[in-house]
Scaffold this active site. Structure first.
Site, PDB file in Angstrom:
ATOM      1  N   ARG A 245      48.963  33.070  31.675  1.00  0.00           N
ATOM      2  CA  ARG A 245      48.296  32.627  32.897  1.00  0.00           C
ATOM      3  C   ARG A 245      49.152  31.689  33.768  1.00  0.00           C
ATOM      4  O   ARG A 245      49.177  31.855  34.987  1.00  0.00           O
ATOM      5  CB  ARG A 245      46.932  31.992  32.590  1.00  0.00           C
ATOM      6  CG  ARG A 245      46.000  32.903  31.784  1.00  0.00           C
ATOM      7  CD  ARG A 245      44.560  32.413  31.758  1.00  0.00           C
ATOM      8  NE  ARG A 245      43.938  32.593  33.058  1.00  0.00           N
ATOM      9  CZ  ARG A 245      43.697  31.645  33.910  1.00  0.00           C
ATOM     10  NH1 ARG A 245      43.980  30.396  33.595  1.00  0.00           N
ATOM     11  NH2 ARG A 245      43.171  31.902  35.074  1.00  0.00           N
TER      12      ARG A 245
ATOM     13  N   CYS B 114      63.478  33.841  27.047  1.00  0.00           N
ATOM     14  CA  CYS B 114      64.602  33.855  27.971  1.00  0.00           C
ATOM     15  C   CYS B 114      64.162  34.439  29.301  1.00  0.00           C
ATOM     16  O   CYS B 114      64.490  35.571  29.657  1.00  0.00           O
ATOM     17  CB  CYS B 114      65.756  34.620  27.346  1.00  0.00           C
ATOM     18  SG  CYS B 114      66.344  33.711  25.915  1.00  0.00           S
ATOM     19  N   GLU B 115      63.361  33.676  29.995  1.00  0.00           N
ATOM     20  CA  GLU B 115      62.821  34.020  31.314  1.00  0.00           C
ATOM     21  C   GLU B 115      62.653  32.707  32.062  1.00  0.00           C
ATOM     22  O   GLU B 115      62.007  31.786  31.535  1.00  0.00           O
ATOM     23  CB  GLU B 115      61.421  34.635  31.192  1.00  0.00           C
ATOM     24  CG  GLU B 115      61.359  36.064  30.787  1.00  0.00           C
ATOM     25  CD  GLU B 115      61.662  37.050  31.910  1.00  0.00           C
ATOM     26  OE1 GLU B 115      61.615  36.664  33.094  1.00  0.00           O
ATOM     27  OE2 GLU B 115      61.947  38.198  31.564  1.00  0.00           O
TER      28      GLU B 115
ATOM     29  N   GLU C  12      28.401  40.748  33.764  1.00  0.00           N
ATOM     30  CA  GLU C  12      29.586  40.984  32.925  1.00  0.00           C
ATOM     31  C   GLU C  12      30.424  39.712  32.860  1.00  0.00           C
ATOM     32  O   GLU C  12      31.387  39.578  33.610  1.00  0.00           O
ATOM     33  CB  GLU C  12      30.437  42.104  33.531  1.00  0.00           C
ATOM     34  CG  GLU C  12      29.746  43.440  33.673  1.00  0.00           C
ATOM     35  CD  GLU C  12      30.580  44.451  34.451  1.00  0.00           C
ATOM     36  OE1 GLU C  12      31.497  44.049  35.196  1.00  0.00           O
ATOM     37  OE2 GLU C  12      30.318  45.643  34.314  1.00  0.00           O
TER      38      GLU C  12
ATOM     39  N   GLY D 146      32.994  36.995  31.268  1.00  0.00           N
ATOM     40  CA  GLY D 146      34.085  36.861  30.311  1.00  0.00           C
ATOM     41  C   GLY D 146      34.499  35.412  30.159  1.00  0.00           C
ATOM     42  O   GLY D 146      34.188  34.737  29.175  1.00  0.00           O
TER      43      GLY D 146
END
Ligand code: LLP
Length: 418
Positions: free
Chosen positions: A312, A343-344, A273, A275
């Protein structure tokens, strides 16, 4: 960097200039190389070429239906973890017999959806889920093919948020309980246990954790054979890492070489699997500079992409390579915090990174953003999710348009008493 290369200081995706695409679609946007996707898929497929196997693309890494369809065309299956991903796989016309479904919290509706589509198998993650699958399959008058996702309890040596196969993890069934669960499963009328599944983590850079866990899986298969439970499929999960910087990372060939002898002995059909190793370096995020400013001693470069576009760096402190789309050889380098407009305080793309001194409207590429880039984007701060563009040779295709303001409120309703 896959098919993203500089020619005369200008960044190209295959044969198209990234700047030209930016002028057409505006920034920020995601850009994928068709050829890179195919080459990356083939590298994994070929690395396991000595085994009967299937590479299921992990849809969560990059879920755009066009991308799924390209991979399906090469023979890939899909690893899905929600009804939504199963729907996408279906839209991309992926053969249901090439779809596997994992996830510790599948709902009844999702289980029913998977059973009715007759997917290859459900990767069951708990004894309660096993009972529910059995019940739903019986109601539908079928036998559901299943694997149990076992937790082999190995340290994947990656970011803690990407470690899924250690003691105490929420994923799968502890390997010590697996035999007993298979014995239960074997007796249930609504399920057919045909496989063993594991997924030990993501961005794994060495083969050793895989060798250890796969060894445990094949031993389990042997013990099950003694109980006349025949394991036809071994699903080794995903997790092959990619080089985000210049450090050593095991390649698909390394994994193939290390795991083939162990897997071959089992005689089982192998499911992988993958990705990130397929989509990661096949995509970039292009953003432009909005402002430069100074805060105390720090140089702050505000760009038009932020954590709502690429999560990320904020979530894992991941460090993606960043470089200007137009390389100005003589431009003086500065150390800057490259931050987004949200706004972080945690909204950044890179901290204290050496970049050429750039000015408003200059373009920057964030590399290796094809996996877990757009698929983890959001509308936080009511920002419009960026468009996705796919390039093949000299052709560019818009495979998702930028959100509109209307998209933001589409599902909302104002009470009529208001
Ligand atoms: N199979 C299962 C059951 C998974 O949960 C995952 C990823 C994969 C396969 C694919 O793993 P890959 O080959 O891409 O490493 N959002 C993170 C990574 C979390 C991955 C979650 N599961 C990131 O941005 O790095």
């Amino acid at each position: 960097m896959g098919d993203f290369t500089y020619k005369n200081g200008k960044l190209y995706c295959e044969e198209l200039r990234v700047q030209n695409i930016a002028e057409k679609v505006g920034t920020p946007f995601y850009l994928y190389s068709w050829n890179s996707l195919i080459q990356n898929y083939k590298a994994i497929d070929e690395a396991f070429g000595d085994l009967d196997h299937l590479v299921c693309f992990s849809v969560k890494a990059c879920s755009n239906v066009a991308i799924l369809k390209i991979l399906a065309g090469e023979g890939a299956g899909a690893d899905v973890v929600s009804g939504g991903e199963l729907y996408r796989a279906q839209r991309a016309e992926i053969d249901p017999q090439k779809i596997v479904f994992s996830g510790p919290g599948k709902t009844s509706e999702e289980i029913e959806q998977a059973i009715m589509q007759d997917i290859l198998m459900l990767n069951v993650e708990s004894s309660e889920e096993l009972m529910l699958v059995n019940e739903i399959a019986q109601q539908k008058g079928v036998k559901a093919r299943i694997a149990l996702r076992v937790n082999p309890e190995v340290e994947a040596e990656t970011h803690p948020y990407m470690t899924t196969g250690v003691k105490g993890s929420k994923f799968g069934i502890p390997i010590s309980q697996a035999m007993a669960e298979y014995e239960v499963a074997q007796k249930l009328p609504g399920v057919e246990p045909i496989g063993i599944h594991q997924h030990i983590g993501s961005q794994i850079v060495k083969t050793a954790p895989f060798e250890e866990s796969v060894e445990k899986l094949t031993n389990l298969a042997k013990s099950l054979a003694a109980l006349e439970i025949e394991i036809k499929y071994l699903n080794i999960g995903g997790g092959f890492g990619i080089p985000y910087d210049d450090s050593e990372v095991a390649s698909p060939e390394d994994y193939g070489r290390a795991l083939t002898p162990i897997l071959k002995e089992s005689g089982a059909f192998i499911v992988i699997e993958a990705g990130r190793a397929i989509a990661g370096n096949a995509g970039i995020l292009v953003t432009s500079v909005l402002y430069n400013k100074q805060s105390d001693e720090r140089n702050i470069m505000v760009v038009d992409a932020g954590m709502s576009d690429i999560l990320r760096p904020t979530l894992y402190h991941a460090e993606h390579k960043i470089a200007p789309v137009l390389n100005q050889e003589d431009a003086p380098s500065v150390k800057a915090d490259i931050v987004g407009p949200l706004c972080e305080a945690g909204d950044f793309i890179a901290i204290d990174r050496a970049v050429p001194r750039l000015k408003k409207d200059d373009l920057l590429a964030v590399f290796d953003a094809g996996a877990y880039g757009f698929s983890m984007s959001s509308n936080y701060n009511s920002r419009l999710r960026p468009p996705e563009v796919l390039v093949s040779g000299r052709k560019a295709y818009l495979i998702r348009r930028r959100d509109t303001f209307e998209d933001l409120v589409r599902n909302e309703a104002i009470p009529k008493d208001l």
